[in-house]
Design a protein around this motif. Structure first.
Motif, PDB file in Angstrom:
ATOM      1  N   ASN A 165      86.500  72.092  22.018  1.00 57.14           N
ATOM      2  CA  ASN A 165      86.663  73.221  21.724  1.00 57.14           C
ATOM      3  C   ASN A 165      88.201  73.669  21.901  1.00 57.14           C
ATOM      4  OD1 ASN A 165      86.960  76.544  22.495  1.00 57.14           O
ATOM      5  ND2 ASN A 165      85.497  76.244  21.118  1.00 57.14           N
ATOM      6  N   LEU A 166      88.796  73.333  22.999  1.00 53.21           N
ATOM      7  CA  LEU A 166      90.249  73.295  23.257  1.00 53.21           C
ATOM      8  C   LEU A 166      91.137  72.713  22.185  1.00 53.21           C
ATOM      9  CD1 LEU A 166      92.740  74.305  24.589  1.00 53.21           C
ATOM     10  CD2 LEU A 166      92.524  72.845  26.335  1.00 53.21           C
ATOM     11  N   THR A 167      90.655  71.345  22.117  1.00 53.51           N
ATOM     12  CA  THR A 167      91.208  70.556  21.070  1.00 53.51           C
ATOM     13  C   THR A 167      91.094  70.867  19.783  1.00 53.51           C
ATOM     14  OG1 THR A 167      89.891  68.600  21.429  1.00 53.51           O
ATOM     15  CG2 THR A 167      91.538  68.851  22.948  1.00 53.51           C
ATOM     16  N   MET A 168      90.031  71.513  19.333  1.00 61.28           N
ATOM     17  CA  MET A 168      90.037  72.170  17.802  1.00 61.28           C
ATOM     18  C   MET A 168      90.919  73.117  17.685  1.00 61.28           C
ATOM     19  SD  MET A 168      86.262  71.916  16.608  1.00 61.28           S
ATOM     20  CE  MET A 168      85.533  72.701  18.133  1.00 61.28           C
ATOM     21  N   ALA A 169      91.125  74.002  18.817  1.00 64.05           N
ATOM     22  CA  ALA A 169      92.321  75.061  18.563  1.00 64.05           C
ATOM     23  C   ALA A 169      93.465  74.368  18.436  1.00 64.05           C
ATOM     24  CB  ALA A 169      92.030  76.055  19.813  1.00 64.05           C
ATOM     25  N   MET A 170      93.835  73.422  19.054  1.00 60.47           N
ATOM     26  CA  MET A 170      95.148  72.627  19.210  1.00 60.47           C
ATOM     27  C   MET A 170      95.534  71.846  17.904  1.00 60.47           C
ATOM     28  SD  MET A 170      95.201  71.315  23.148  1.00 60.47           S
ATOM     29  CE  MET A 170      96.816  70.510  23.191  1.00 60.47           C
ATOM     30  N   THR A 171      94.232  71.552  17.289  1.00 58.63           N
ATOM     31  CA  THR A 171      94.386  70.757  15.970  1.00 58.63           C
ATOM     32  C   THR A 171      94.727  71.894  15.024  1.00 58.63           C
ATOM     33  OG1 THR A 171      92.818  68.973  16.779  1.00 58.63           O
ATOM     34  CG2 THR A 171      92.909  69.247  14.156  1.00 58.63           C
ATOM     35  N   ALA A 172      95.250  71.276  13.930  1.00 57.62           N
ATOM     36  CA  ALA A 172      95.863  71.982  12.597  1.00 57.62           C
ATOM     37  C   ALA A 172      94.753  72.168  11.580  1.00 57.62           C
ATOM     38  CB  ALA A 172      97.157  71.671  12.116  1.00 57.62           C
ATOM     39  N   LYS A 173      94.321  71.095  11.375  1.00 50.49           N
ATOM     40  CA  LYS A 173      93.561  70.879  10.008  1.00 50.49           C
ATOM     41  C   LYS A 173      92.286  71.382  10.089  1.00 50.49           C
ATOM     42  CE  LYS A 173      92.417  67.556   6.203  1.00 50.49           C
ATOM     43  NZ  LYS A 173      92.807  65.940   6.173  1.00 50.49           N
ATOM     44  N   ASN A 174      91.847  72.379   9.115  1.00 46.81           N
ATOM     45  CA  ASN A 174      90.388  73.138   9.295  1.00 46.81           C
ATOM     46  C   ASN A 174      89.367  72.044   8.925  1.00 46.81           C
ATOM     47  OD1 ASN A 174      88.696  75.313   9.279  1.00 46.81           O
ATOM     48  ND2 ASN A 174      88.503  75.167   6.976  1.00 46.81           N
ATOM     49  N   MET A 175      89.181  71.504   7.593  1.00 45.80           N
ATOM     50  CA  MET A 175      88.498  70.647   7.111  1.00 45.80           C
ATOM     51  C   MET A 175      88.759  69.238   7.435  1.00 45.80           C
ATOM     52  SD  MET A 175      85.505  71.926   6.124  1.00 45.80           S
ATOM     53  CE  MET A 175      84.659  70.669   5.197  1.00 45.80           C
ATOM     54  N   PRO A 176      88.039  68.397   7.901  1.00 39.38           N
ATOM     55  CA  PRO A 176      86.529  68.709   8.357  1.00 39.38           C
ATOM     56  C   PRO A 176      86.551  69.005   9.998  1.00 39.38           C
ATOM     57  CG  PRO A 176      86.879  66.423   8.557  1.00 39.38           C
ATOM     58  CD  PRO A 176      88.194  66.933   8.194  1.00 39.38           C
ATOM     59  N   TYR A 177      87.607  69.214  10.504  1.00 43.85           N
ATOM     60  CA  TYR A 177      87.563  69.322  12.187  1.00 43.85           C
ATOM     61  C   TYR A 177      87.152  70.501  12.651  1.00 43.85           C
ATOM     62  CZ  TYR A 177      89.879  64.908  10.888  1.00 43.85           C
ATOM     63  OH  TYR A 177      90.472  64.005  10.390  1.00 43.85           O
ATOM     64  N   LYS A 178      87.443  71.627  11.981  1.00 46.44           N
ATOM     65  CA  LYS A 178      87.136  73.074  12.594  1.00 46.44           C
ATOM     66  C   LYS A 178      86.220  74.180  11.707  1.00 46.44           C
ATOM     67  CE  LYS A 178      91.341  74.874  14.125  1.00 46.44           C
ATOM     68  NZ  LYS A 178      92.722  75.102  14.014  1.00 46.44           N
ATOM     69  N   ASN A 179      86.136  73.732  10.652  1.00 45.89           N
ATOM     70  CA  ASN A 179      85.491  74.629   9.656  1.00 45.89           C
ATOM     71  C   ASN A 179      84.213  74.796  10.300  1.00 45.89           C
ATOM     72  OD1 ASN A 179      85.499  76.197   7.116  1.00 45.89           O
ATOM     73  ND2 ASN A 179      83.704  74.965   6.660  1.00 45.89           N
ATOM     74  N   GLY A 180      83.791  76.360  10.628  1.00 45.00           N
ATOM     75  CA  GLY A 180      82.419  76.640  11.171  1.00 45.00           C
ATOM     76  C   GLY A 180      82.161  76.779  12.494  1.00 45.00           C
ATOM     77  N   PHE A 181      83.316  76.027  13.288  1.00 42.16           N
ATOM     78  CA  PHE A 181      82.957  75.705  14.625  1.00 42.16           C
ATOM     79  C   PHE A 181      83.436  76.872  15.835  1.00 42.16           C
ATOM     80  CE2 PHE A 181      83.146  71.176  13.371  1.00 42.16           C
ATOM     81  CZ  PHE A 181      81.616  71.101  12.883  1.00 42.16           C
ATOM     82  N   GLY A 182      84.118  77.690  15.427  1.00 37.64           N
ATOM     83  CA  GLY A 182      84.862  78.678  16.024  1.00 37.64           C
ATOM     84  C   GLY A 182      83.772  79.708  16.802  1.00 37.64           C
ATOM     85  N   PRO A 183      84.370  80.841  17.309  1.00 37.64           N
ATOM     86  CA  PRO A 183      85.725  80.839  18.060  1.00 37.64           C
ATOM     87  C   PRO A 183      86.238  79.730  18.999  1.00 37.64           C
ATOM     88  CG  PRO A 183      84.326  82.243  19.221  1.00 37.64           C
ATOM     89  CD  PRO A 183      83.421  81.231  18.248  1.00 37.64           C
ATOM     90  N   PHE A 184      87.466  79.510  18.870  1.00 38.88           N
ATOM     91  CA  PHE A 184      88.102  78.484  19.603  1.00 38.88           C
ATOM     92  C   PHE A 184      88.816  79.048  20.851  1.00 38.88           C
ATOM     93  CE2 PHE A 184      88.301  77.166  14.925  1.00 38.88           C
ATOM     94  CZ  PHE A 184      87.273  76.108  15.252  1.00 38.88           C
ATOM     95  N   ALA A 185      89.171  78.274  21.662  1.00 39.82           N
ATOM     96  CA  ALA A 185      89.995  78.602  23.000  1.00 39.82           C
ATOM     97  C   ALA A 185      91.384  79.474  22.524  1.00 39.82           C
ATOM     98  CB  ALA A 185      90.255  77.297  23.786  1.00 39.82           C
ATOM     99  N   GLY A 186      91.612  80.343  23.419  1.00 42.29           N
ATOM    100  CA  GLY A 186      92.826  81.029  23.337  1.00 42.29           C
ATOM    101  C   GLY A 186      93.920  80.625  23.904  1.00 42.29           C
ATOM    102  N   GLU A 187      95.165  81.147  23.629  1.00 38.25           N
ATOM    103  CA  GLU A 187      96.262  81.094  24.259  1.00 38.25           C
ATOM    104  C   GLU A 187      97.020  79.713  23.616  1.00 38.25           C
ATOM    105  OE1 GLU A 187      98.491  82.932  26.623  1.00 38.25           O
ATOM    106  OE2 GLU A 187      97.405  84.196  25.397  1.00 38.25           O
TER     107      GLU A 187
END
Length: 449
Positions: A165-187
């Motif tokens: 979760n934290l490293t997805m927030a740190m990763t820039a690219k949405n597909m395929p790494y982040k799409n649909g997996f939020g909400p992500f860690a803040g700050e």
């Protein structure tokens, strides 16, 4: 059809296709995969591997494929490298696990000692071992937050840091790494990266760093910032080498403001770029450095290594994990490091760079879709754009990759727009096999023109 699988050491180092790709046995196995493995686990090339070594992958149908991916920069020393195999076999016969947090063992400490010696800087260092790159990055942030008493984390455009979760927030690219997996860690705050191919012509690294720092000071403030985390050469983001001076300027600003400078060397570390670490090219000394991939010759191991006072800021029991620093993985790491030293794989990576650049320069002269050639060592890339523009050409990249795959060369694409080829051959690959691989790459560009 039965196949006698050779050992990696006996694999002939030449491409040999006896069936179409994928062949019938791989196709059968793929159907079984689709039945039992979650669809979310994708594959680049649907062939099942039964042996590998040097620069060759042998599939279930007896096809010998040339490996330009190294399992995404993992098998830097080659698959089943002799010293890795020897040490792993000895360790497996002795014991496979105790959990270092329960009863420790020498292998863990030996790896930490090697990391203290090899990573940049002459200061006192300590390490903690984990299983994956994402786990290492997450723990580096934990350490920085405890050591500074601050929360904010700064990362960069085009970054890739993992799938937690934290490293997805740190990763820039949405597909395929982040799409649909939020909400992500803040700050987590994102800064502009130095991307020379896409920058204003002639912008210096120091100026690109000043641009990022200005945004950081205005939007976050140094007093709120625990760490700046950066890949010295972007990985999934497109093998972007920042302009000279960019990394040193960021590190200096962090040092002046008591911000922890974290180098994510998970893909670029361990001789991949022609030095032990990509930071070494400009003499950058990070406060913390994260490693994984090439560290252990194919076994899962990762580390956070850093200034002893930072590493010791965390309370006892705050770092660790059941499998972190598994004794078999530690044995593999010690074997891989010995392979790197004894075969001078830093020099080998530089020789690989020279060969690949020569071949790519020749191909690019005939194919203007190749808009940029970049990288260091055996971490090389080309970016494809519509000729005469900066418009990414992901369709051409996909077509070239498909041709290579059908003709027995494993290539990987990457980049924010999916228009970058990354070339990551194992450093055990012989030159003639590497030349043959780029013969196929050249054919692929001609066939898709």
């Amino acid at each position: 059809m039965s196949i006698t699988t050779p050992t990696s050491a006996s694999l002939a180092q030449h491409r040999n296709l006896v069936t179409e790709i994928p062949g019938p046995r791989s196709a059968e196995k793929l159907a079984r995969k689709q039945k039992y493995v979650a669809d979310g686990v994708g594959t680049t090339l649907p062939v099942f591997i039964e042996a590998a070594g040097g620069g060759i992958l042998l599939d279930a149908d007896g096809n010998s494929l040339i490996d330009l991916g190294s399992g995404i920069a993992v098998t830097t020393v080659g698959n089943a490298a002799p010293e890795v195999v020897r040490r792993v076999q000895e360790q497996v016969a002795a014991f496979t696990h105790t959990c270092f947090m329960v009863t420790p063992y020498d292998g863990y400490v030996d790896v930490c000692e090697a990391l203290a010696e090899l990573t940049p800087g002459a200061h006192a260092k300590k390490s903690a071992l984990f299983n994956s790159g994402a786990e290492a990055v997450e723990n580096a942030v934990k350490i920085a937050r405890v050591a500074t008493g601050r929360d904010a984390v700064a990362v960069f455009d085009h970054a890739y840091h993992g799938r937690t979760n934290l490293t997805m927030a740190m990763t820039a690219k949405n597909m395929p790494y982040k799409n649909g997996f939020g909400p992500f860690a803040g700050e987590v705050y994102r800064l502009p990266m130095s991307y020379p191919f896409r920058e204003t012509a002639g912008i210096k690294g120091e100026d690109a760093a000043a641009r990022a720092i200005d945004q950081l000071e205005k939007q976050v403030g140094a007093d709120n910032l625990a760490c700046v985390v950066i890949e010295p050469i972007l990985g999934e983001g497109g093998f972007v080498v920042p302009a000279e001076g960019f990394l040193p300027a960021l590190a200096a600003w962090c040092r002046d403001h008591d911000v922890v400078f974290v180098a994510d060397e998970i893909q670029s570390g361990f001789c991949r770029t022609g030095e032990w670490f990509a930071c070494d090219h400009e003499g950058v000394v990070p406060d913390l450095i994260t490693t994984a991939k090439g560290i252990a010759g194919g076994l899962p191991l990762a580390a956070v290594t850093g200034r002893a006072e930072l590493m010791d800021a965390v309370h006892v029991g705050g770092l660790g994990g059941t499998y972190g620093g598994n004794p078999v993985a530690c044995a593999a790491a010690l074997g891989a490091i010995e392979e790197m030293r004894s075969h001078d794989l830093r020099a080998r990576a530089r020789a690989v760079e020279s060969l690949i650049r020569r071949r790519l320069d020749t191909i690019a002269a005939d194919h203007p879709v190749i808009a940029d050639i970049r990288g260091r060592g055996a971490m090389m890339a080309i970016e494809l754009c519509k000729p005469g523009t900066l418009e990414p050409d992901a369709a051409r990249a996909a077509a070239v990759a498909a041709y290579c795959h059908k003709n027995g060369v494993v290539v990987l694409t990457c980049g924010t727009w999916g228009n970058v080829f990354r070339f990551l051959p194992p450093l055990s690959i012989p030159d003639d096999l590497l030349e043959e691989a780029f013969d196929v790459v050249a054919e692929a560009f001609a066939a898709t023109a």
